[in-house]
Design a protein around this motif. Structure first.
Motif, PDB file in Angstrom:
ATOM      1  N   GLN A  95       0.815  -1.206   0.000  1.00 58.80           N
ATOM      2  CA  GLN A  95       0.000   0.000   0.000  1.00 58.80           C
ATOM      3  C   GLN A  95       0.858   1.270   0.000  1.00 58.80           C
ATOM      4  OE1 GLN A  95      -2.571   0.193   3.413  1.00 58.80           O
ATOM      5  NE2 GLN A  95      -3.758   1.899   2.587  1.00 58.80           N
ATOM      6  N   GLY A 102       3.653   1.584  -1.396  1.00 61.35           N
ATOM      7  CA  GLY A 102       4.404   1.679  -2.645  1.00 61.35           C
ATOM      8  C   GLY A 102       5.840   1.194  -2.575  1.00 61.35           C
ATOM      9  N   ARG A 155       8.698   5.206   4.067  1.00 69.32           N
ATOM     10  CA  ARG A 155       7.502   4.454   3.668  1.00 69.32           C
ATOM     11  C   ARG A 155       7.183   3.363   4.683  1.00 69.32           C
ATOM     12  NH1 ARG A 155       6.070   5.104  -2.050  1.00 69.32           N
ATOM     13  NH2 ARG A 155       7.565   6.541  -2.961  1.00 69.32           N
ATOM     14  N   GLN A 180       7.463  12.116  -3.876  1.00 69.23           N
ATOM     15  CA  GLN A 180       6.822  10.789  -3.808  1.00 69.23           C
ATOM     16  C   GLN A 180       6.090  10.591  -2.481  1.00 69.23           C
ATOM     17  OE1 GLN A 180      10.101   8.063  -4.210  1.00 69.23           O
ATOM     18  NE2 GLN A 180      10.612   8.700  -6.281  1.00 69.23           N
ATOM     19  N   THR A 217       2.932  12.769  -2.121  1.00 71.66           N
ATOM     20  CA  THR A 217       1.851  12.197  -2.921  1.00 71.66           C
ATOM     21  C   THR A 217       1.262  10.972  -2.225  1.00 71.66           C
ATOM     22  OG1 THR A 217       3.048  12.945  -4.860  1.00 71.66           O
ATOM     23  CG2 THR A 217       1.263  11.392  -5.243  1.00 71.66           C
ATOM     24  N   LEU A 218       2.146  10.145  -1.662  1.00 76.34           N
ATOM     25  CA  LEU A 218       1.693   8.947  -0.953  1.00 76.34           C
ATOM     26  C   LEU A 218       0.790   9.320   0.219  1.00 76.34           C
ATOM     27  CD1 LEU A 218       1.860   5.869  -0.272  1.00 76.34           C
ATOM     28  CD2 LEU A 218       3.850   6.423   1.120  1.00 76.34           C
ATOM     29  N   LYS A 244      -0.951  12.007   0.685  1.00 80.18           N
ATOM     30  CA  LYS A 244      -2.243  12.552   0.231  1.00 80.18           C
ATOM     31  C   LYS A 244      -3.165  11.435  -0.257  1.00 80.18           C
ATOM     32  CE  LYS A 244      -0.496  15.845  -2.393  1.00 80.18           C
ATOM     33  NZ  LYS A 244      -0.434  16.941  -3.377  1.00 80.18           N
ATOM     34  N   THR A 245      -2.588  10.453  -0.972  1.00 85.06           N
ATOM     35  CA  THR A 245      -3.396   9.338  -1.465  1.00 85.06           C
ATOM     36  C   THR A 245      -3.967   8.525  -0.311  1.00 85.06           C
ATOM     37  OG1 THR A 245      -1.827   9.236  -3.277  1.00 85.06           O
ATOM     38  CG2 THR A 245      -3.371   7.410  -3.097  1.00 85.06           C
ATOM     39  N   LEU A 246      -3.110   8.228   0.683  1.00 86.00           N
ATOM     40  CA  LEU A 246      -3.557   7.442   1.826  1.00 86.00           C
ATOM     41  C   LEU A 246      -4.638   8.191   2.601  1.00 86.00           C
ATOM     42  CD1 LEU A 246      -0.087   6.130   3.012  1.00 86.00           C
ATOM     43  CD2 LEU A 246      -1.901   4.782   1.940  1.00 86.00           C
ATOM     44  N   GLN A 247      -4.470   9.520   2.688  1.00 88.45           N
ATOM     45  CA  GLN A 247      -5.464  10.307   3.407  1.00 88.45           C
ATOM     46  C   GLN A 247      -6.814  10.261   2.682  1.00 88.45           C
ATOM     47  OE1 GLN A 247      -4.971  14.606   3.433  1.00 88.45           O
ATOM     48  NE2 GLN A 247      -5.721  14.689   5.522  1.00 88.45           N
ATOM     49  N   ARG A 248      -6.756  10.328   1.337  1.00 86.98           N
ATOM     50  CA  ARG A 248      -7.991  10.274   0.558  1.00 86.98           C
ATOM     51  C   ARG A 248      -8.678   8.926   0.770  1.00 86.98           C
ATOM     52  NH1 ARG A 248      -6.179  10.914  -4.901  1.00 86.98           N
ATOM     53  NH2 ARG A 248      -6.331   8.654  -4.890  1.00 86.98           N
ATOM     54  N   ASP A 249      -7.885   7.867   0.859  1.00 91.01           N
ATOM     55  CA  ASP A 249      -8.461   6.529   1.014  1.00 91.01           C
ATOM     56  C   ASP A 249      -9.007   6.267   2.410  1.00 91.01           C
ATOM     57  OD1 ASP A 249      -7.676   6.204  -1.551  1.00 91.01           O
ATOM     58  OD2 ASP A 249      -5.958   4.897  -1.121  1.00 91.01           O
TER      59      ASP A 249
END
Lengths: 332, 350
Positions: free
Chosen positions: B149, B151, B173, B203, B206-207, B209-214
């Motif tokens: 998850q 990355g 990460r 990187q 971005t990670l 922000k993506t995890l927060q959106r999910d």
């Protein structure tokens, strides 16, 4: 050599051996510098950028002859110094100085600022009297915006910004012609960083210094440098006058580096995202070392290392695809 | 700002006082802010402004050894709980349960958050086992899923890596994977990209922000870099000498800072846009951050402020006044320095 060249390197290599086994055989080598040919003109500030592991700090140290190069030449003024012994180097040491990221680690905590500052003079100018040395220390400490009465105080009594001023003063005390500044403002808070950058700009003009400004911060280099060289895995991949490099990058790595910088103005911009990390300098990829992360790489990029070719006035790039139209974060 | 449901984290009147040699020094003064689920608040300030102490106080990580007195309220509204929990009122055992499960933290240097002698897969699995009591094999499967998850390439072989075998970006990460293992409601990120190269920083941002959106977690993002603020945050609070001095939506604050300190900080950052243009001097703020043990009288910024008026700014600490659109500013001269239409406070929402 033309008289306006301060320092020049020709095919400069610095390899650090990686030893293996009980016999300590030299198995492989970290190719920290892998053929650097570079000219720094008298009076200019050359910025040097790249990710950690690109070899930018090693280049600074090797130019200072703190580490003897593995092969290649370093020409300082009109003298080739790359094979010089320490005894032969001594007269050149005074003319080249270094400013570090953390000045605290380069100041002896048990020595007063005055003693630390005058130490280089004891070696470089043994004929100078103690009082003349102190006068000189007072002069440089005032140049960097501190008052002469701090000479009796000790490093721990100062803030980060003041210590960096002391570090600059110590570099200046031998009247150098050439200075390597290695991440000199990176550890400072923004408001202090601005003060130290202004100071460096001021002394650079006043002392007619030549400088190699090593940093990972592109905005800082854009502010202080006349020209910028971009390093990747021990090689220079692009070098150009600062404005030219930022507005018309000609190497995909430069484009990606600039694209990655977050700035207060650009929000939600199109970003070229580099994947992964910089590869190991022990076994760099064949051909163009950047091809493993390059969004524009073609199969042919694996075949040979691209030479640093002319792309414009004073603009050189090492890329097999000169036809690429690359984006600038500040194109107007 | 009107919030339809209670904020994931609401901090009220947070004060931190350190005791040393019989002297008391207050380093954090009456901090209050709220973060909604799915929202990111950036806490910005120079070294010594108190942003890290604030985050440590929220996590109750200021141990007894540091002799810190923490007062105020830290209301965590977990999705699994009906009522908010005041983190400053619960006992240590309860806090240990919540820490890592409902509120987690990542730091600047991932190497210090990882145990050098254990494989990263085991370290992530341990977090899972501690909080959920899953059997070993299941925890390991979950560790693998987490590495994927966040990355990490070839996650199954990376499970058996030691921290020193990973690059800085990969380590960060792994730490993010550990922090997010239990899908916390609040993530505190203390300068998580400061030690990384810009390319890797991009990187990681971005990670996150993506995890927060999910997951919909609320994020408190501590940084000194206004570029990073504009990249990740919805709102920003600027700290100076232990106090919040300005707060608002990121675009609004960056475009038009109201507090002279914020304006000064923004002006002193070299602009990429001006790279290579003939050099003007950078704007600077005279002087430096005051010692918390001897703060200047009145507004802490007044000795360095070009707008300071003797007799006014040095008489009392200005209040953090609420303005339109969720903006707040702590400046005695706000009424003179800011246009009237921005000043009129919005009706208080309760």
């Amino acid at each position: 050599m033309p008289a306006d060249v301060m320092i020049e390197t020709v095919a400069l290599k610095k390899h650090f051996p990686v030893r293996k086994g009980i016999l300590q055989r030299e198995a492989k080598a970290v190719r920290a510098l892998d053929g650097i040919s570079l000219t720094i003109r008298r009076g200019e500030v050359l910025g040097l950028v790249g990710e950690s592991g690109s070899g930018k700090s090693t280049l600074g140290k090797t130019l200072m002859m703190q580490e003897p190069p593995t092969s290649g030449q370093i020409v300082f003024g009109d003298t080739e110094i790359s094979r010089f012994s320490e005894r032969l180097l001594k007269p050149f040491r005074r003319r080249m100085q270094m400013i570090f990221q953390d000045p605290f680690s380069s100041l002896n905590p048990r020595m007063s600022v005055g003693d630390s500052l005058t130490m280089p003079l004891r070696f470089q100018a043994p004929d100078m009297s103690a009082s003349a040395r102190l006068d000189k220390a007072r002069q440089v400490i005032e140049t960097v915006g501190l008052s002469g009465d701090i000479l009796e105080r000790f490093p721990h009594e100062f803030s980060g910004g003041q210590r960096q001023r002391i570090g600059i003063a110590r570099a200046l005390i031998t009247d150098p012609e050439f200075i390597v500044a290695d991440e000199a403002v990176s550890a400072l808070d923004v408001s202090v960083q601005a003060q130290v950058l202004n100071l460096l700009t001021e002394i650079r003009h006043r002392w007619q210094l030549t400088m190699l400004f090593v940093t990972h911060d592109l905005a800082v280099v854009g502010h202080i440098a006349d020209r910028v060289a971009v390093m990747y895995l021990g090689k220079i991949v692009e070098v150009a006058p600062t404005r030219e490099l930022f507005t018309r990058p000609r190497h995909p790595y430069t484009e990606a580096l600039m694209s990655a910088v977050p700035t207060p103005e650009r929000r939600a911009h199109q970003r070229i995202m580099l994947e992964g990390d910089i590869p190991s300098p022990i076994s760099p990829p064949s051909g163009c070392a950047f091809r493993t992360r390059c969004p524009y790489a073609k199969p042919a990029c694996a075949d040979s290392a691209p030479p640093l070719d002319v792309r414009g006035t004073g603009h050189y790039a090492a890329c097999h695809r000169p036809e690429l139209e690359l984006a600038s974060p500040i194109a107007t | 700002m009107t919030l339809s449901h209670p904020p994931a984290l609401a901090v009220r009147d947070l004060c931190v006082t350190f005791q040393r040699n019989g002297c008391e020094t207050r380093v954090i003064h009456d901090i209050d802010f709220e973060i909604a689920a799915g929202e990111t608040l950036a806490l910005v300030g120079e070294s010594g402004s108190g942003k890290s102490v604030t985050s440590m106080a929220l996590m109750r990580l200021l141990g007894r050894q540091s002799r810190a007195a923490v007062t105020g309220q830290v209301a965590l509204h977990a999705a699994t709980e009906r009522e908010p929990i005041d983190l400053l009122q619960i006992d240590d055992a309860r806090m240990r349960q919540l820490r890592g499960r409902r509120i987690a933290m990542i730091f600047q240097e991932p190497l210090t958050a990882l145990n050098p002698v254990h494989r990263v897969g085991d370290q992530i699995a341990e977090v899972v086992r501690f909080h959920s009591g899953s059997p070993r094999r299941q925890a390991r499967a979950q560790a693998l899923a987490l590495l994927e998850q966040v990355g990490i390439p070839e996650p199954s072989s990376r499970l058996d890596s030691y921290p020193h075998e990973l690059s800085g970006g990969m380590r960060q990460r792994v730490v993010i994977a550990m922090a997010l293992a239990m899908e916390p409601d609040v993530l505190i990120a203390d300068e998580p990209t400061t030690a990384l190269d810009v390319t890797v920083q991009a990187q990681i941002l971005t990670l996150l922000k993506t995890l927060q959106r999910d997951t919909g977690m609320a994020m408190l993002f501590i940084t000194h870099d206004f570029g990073v603020v504009s990249e990740v945050a919805d709102r920003v609070a600027v700290m100076y000498a232990g106090r919040i001095v300005e707060e608002g939506d990121v675009e609004a604050v960056l475009a038009r800072p109201l507090m002279p300190y914020t304006a000064g900080l923004l002006a002193s950052v070299p602009r990429l846009e001006r790279a290579g243009l003939p050099g003007e001097r950078l704007a600077t703020i005279a002087g430096r951050v005051p010692d918390p043990a001897s703060l200047p009288a009145g507004c802490s910024f007044q000795p360095r402020c070009t707008f300071a008026v003797p007799g006014t700014c040095d008489s009392a600490v200005p209040a953090l006044a609420s303005l339109k659109a969720g903006r707040r500013v702590r400046c005695t001269r706000a009424h003179e320095l800011i246009p009237a239409e921005e000043l009129s406070p919005c009706p208080q929402t309760s």
